[in-house]
Write a protein that holds these residues in place. Structure first.
Motif, mmCIF file in Angstrom:
data_model
loop_
_atom_site.group_PDB
_atom_site.id
_atom_site.type_symbol
_atom_site.label_atom_id
_atom_site.label_comp_id
_atom_site.label_asym_id
_atom_site.label_seq_id
_atom_site.Cartn_x
_atom_site.Cartn_y
_atom_site.Cartn_z
ATOM 1 N N THR A 1 13.531 1.174 -4.306
ATOM 2 C CA THR A 1 12.590 1.460 -5.381
ATOM 3 C C THR A 1 12.187 0.170 -6.087
ATOM 4 O OG1 THR A 1 14.265 1.733 -7.089
ATOM 5 C CG2 THR A 1 13.688 3.692 -5.792
ATOM 6 N N ARG B 1 2.331 -1.742 -14.897
ATOM 7 C CA ARG B 1 2.173 -0.927 -13.695
ATOM 8 C C ARG B 1 3.529 -0.704 -13.018
ATOM 9 N NH1 ARG B 1 -2.227 -0.349 -10.295
ATOM 10 N NH2 ARG B 1 -3.421 -0.661 -12.201
ATOM 11 N N GLU C 1 5.387 2.156 -14.588
ATOM 12 C CA GLU C 1 4.867 3.440 -14.132
ATOM 13 C C GLU C 1 5.420 3.804 -12.751
ATOM 14 O OE1 GLU C 1 0.638 3.128 -14.063
ATOM 15 O OE2 GLU C 1 0.491 2.530 -16.170
ATOM 16 N N ARG C 2 5.706 2.784 -11.925
ATOM 17 C CA ARG C 2 6.117 3.000 -10.541
ATOM 18 C C ARG C 2 7.622 2.773 -10.334
ATOM 19 N NH1 ARG C 2 1.404 4.391 -10.618
ATOM 20 N NH2 ARG C 2 -0.302 3.648 -9.274
ATOM 21 N N ARG C 3 8.396 2.692 -11.398
ATOM 22 C CA ARG C 3 9.767 2.194 -11.301
ATOM 23 C C ARG C 3 10.645 2.999 -10.344
ATOM 24 N NH1 ARG C 3 9.024 4.663 -16.154
ATOM 25 N NH2 ARG C 3 10.547 6.231 -16.846
ATOM 26 N N GLN D 1 9.431 4.557 -7.653
ATOM 27 C CA GLN D 1 8.703 4.678 -6.390
ATOM 28 C C GLN D 1 9.274 3.733 -5.329
ATOM 29 O OE1 GLN D 1 4.498 4.928 -7.014
ATOM 30 N NE2 GLN D 1 3.966 4.217 -4.952
ATOM 31 N N SER E 1 9.191 0.975 -2.757
ATOM 32 C CA SER E 1 8.309 -0.188 -2.856
ATOM 33 C C SER E 1 7.332 -0.308 -1.694
ATOM 34 C CB SER E 1 9.156 -1.462 -2.957
ATOM 35 O OG SER E 1 9.962 -1.403 -4.105
ATOM 36 N N LEU F 1 3.797 1.037 -2.370
ATOM 37 C CA LEU F 1 2.939 0.427 -3.388
ATOM 38 C C LEU F 1 1.708 -0.200 -2.743
ATOM 39 C CD1 LEU F 1 5.617 -1.494 -5.505
ATOM 40 C CD2 LEU F 1 4.617 0.733 -6.033
ATOM 41 N N GLU G 1 0.264 -4.212 -6.325
ATOM 42 C CA GLU G 1 1.501 -3.800 -6.976
ATOM 43 C C GLU G 1 2.706 -4.482 -6.322
ATOM 44 O OE1 GLU G 1 -0.069 0.668 -8.260
ATOM 45 O OE2 GLU G 1 1.026 0.367 -6.385
#
Length: 233
Positions: free
Chosen positions: A92, A122, A125-127, A129, A131, A134, A138
């Motif tokens: 992540t 950003r 917001e994607r922490r 997700q 990687s 992305l 990102e």
């Protein structure tokens, strides 16, 4: 802060870097520009200990880096954000940031992650997700954030705009400007010479492993030879 003195670097019999010398002072943005194959990435890899110079010296804060292991160079205060980002695709966003903090005390890591999220909203917001899912922009932000997690005195960026759409290139360079304003010293390798020189205090032009021109960012932007070769002017 960084003094590179007459380094010569080889790949086997190939003499890739030929007597290169340059400096980076505290608080500066210094850029290395040049065509593909000029030796820009090789120089960063040599500073960070991934490659070894056959002769010459690299000094950081007055200490010789010759023979120092790459992970020890990170501990000394140099972070290298490599070409191609090289993030951990199956982890992540937050796990990547934690990996960047391996030199830091565990008690400060949460605070450092929060600081990165302020610099790169950003990423917050994607922490959670993965990687690898992305966007390219990102992923570049994550690579830069991971580098900053070591609290470096010198941040080295290798081709941060590579493969990005023009609007994302603008965003990445705005981040570089903000980092500089916040006091980060940056050594920037970048093929987009116009953008690189626009943010740089000073620049060095590399051709086939040699420095052929140097000056302030503004001076190199107005240099006719540089304009013709690298700026489309």
């Amino acid at each position: 802060m960084l003094a590179v003195n007459d380094i010569n670097v080889y790949y086997g019999a190939i003499h890739a870097i030929k007597g290169v010398s340059f400096r980076v002072n505290d608080g500066e943005v210094v850029t290395l520009i040049g065509a593909n194959g000029a030796g820009k990435s090789t120089i960063l890899n040599t500073v960070s200990g991934l490659l070894r110079a056959k002769s010459g010296t690299v000094d950081f804060l007055g200490k010789h880096l010759g023979g120092v292991a790459a992970h020890k160079i990170v501990e000394m205060g140099i972070a290298h954000v490599p070409e191609g980002r090289r993030i951990f695709l199956q982890m992540t966003v937050e796990e990547n940031l934690e990996m960047g903090a391996y030199t830091q005390r565990s008690a400060t890591i949460r605070e450092d992650i929060d600081r990165i999220y302020q610099q790169f909203p950003r990423l917050k917001e994607r922490r959670r997700q993965i990687s690898g899912t992305l966007s390219g922009g990102e992923q570049q932000m994550l690579a830069m954030g991971r580098g900053l997690m070591s609290n470096p005195k010198l941040l080295m960026l290798d081709e941060p705009s590579m493969g990005l759409a023009p609007i994302l290139v603008e965003q990445i360079f705005e981040i570089i400007r903000d980092l500089h304003k916040a006091g980060t010293t940056i050594l920037l390798v970048e093929q987009n010479a116009r953008m690189a020189l626009s943010v740089a205090n000073r620049g060095y032009v590399l051709e086939t492993g040699k420095i052929v021109a140097t000056g302030t960012g503004a001076d190199l932007l107005s240099n006719e030879a540089v304009k013709k070769a690298y700026l489309g002017g």
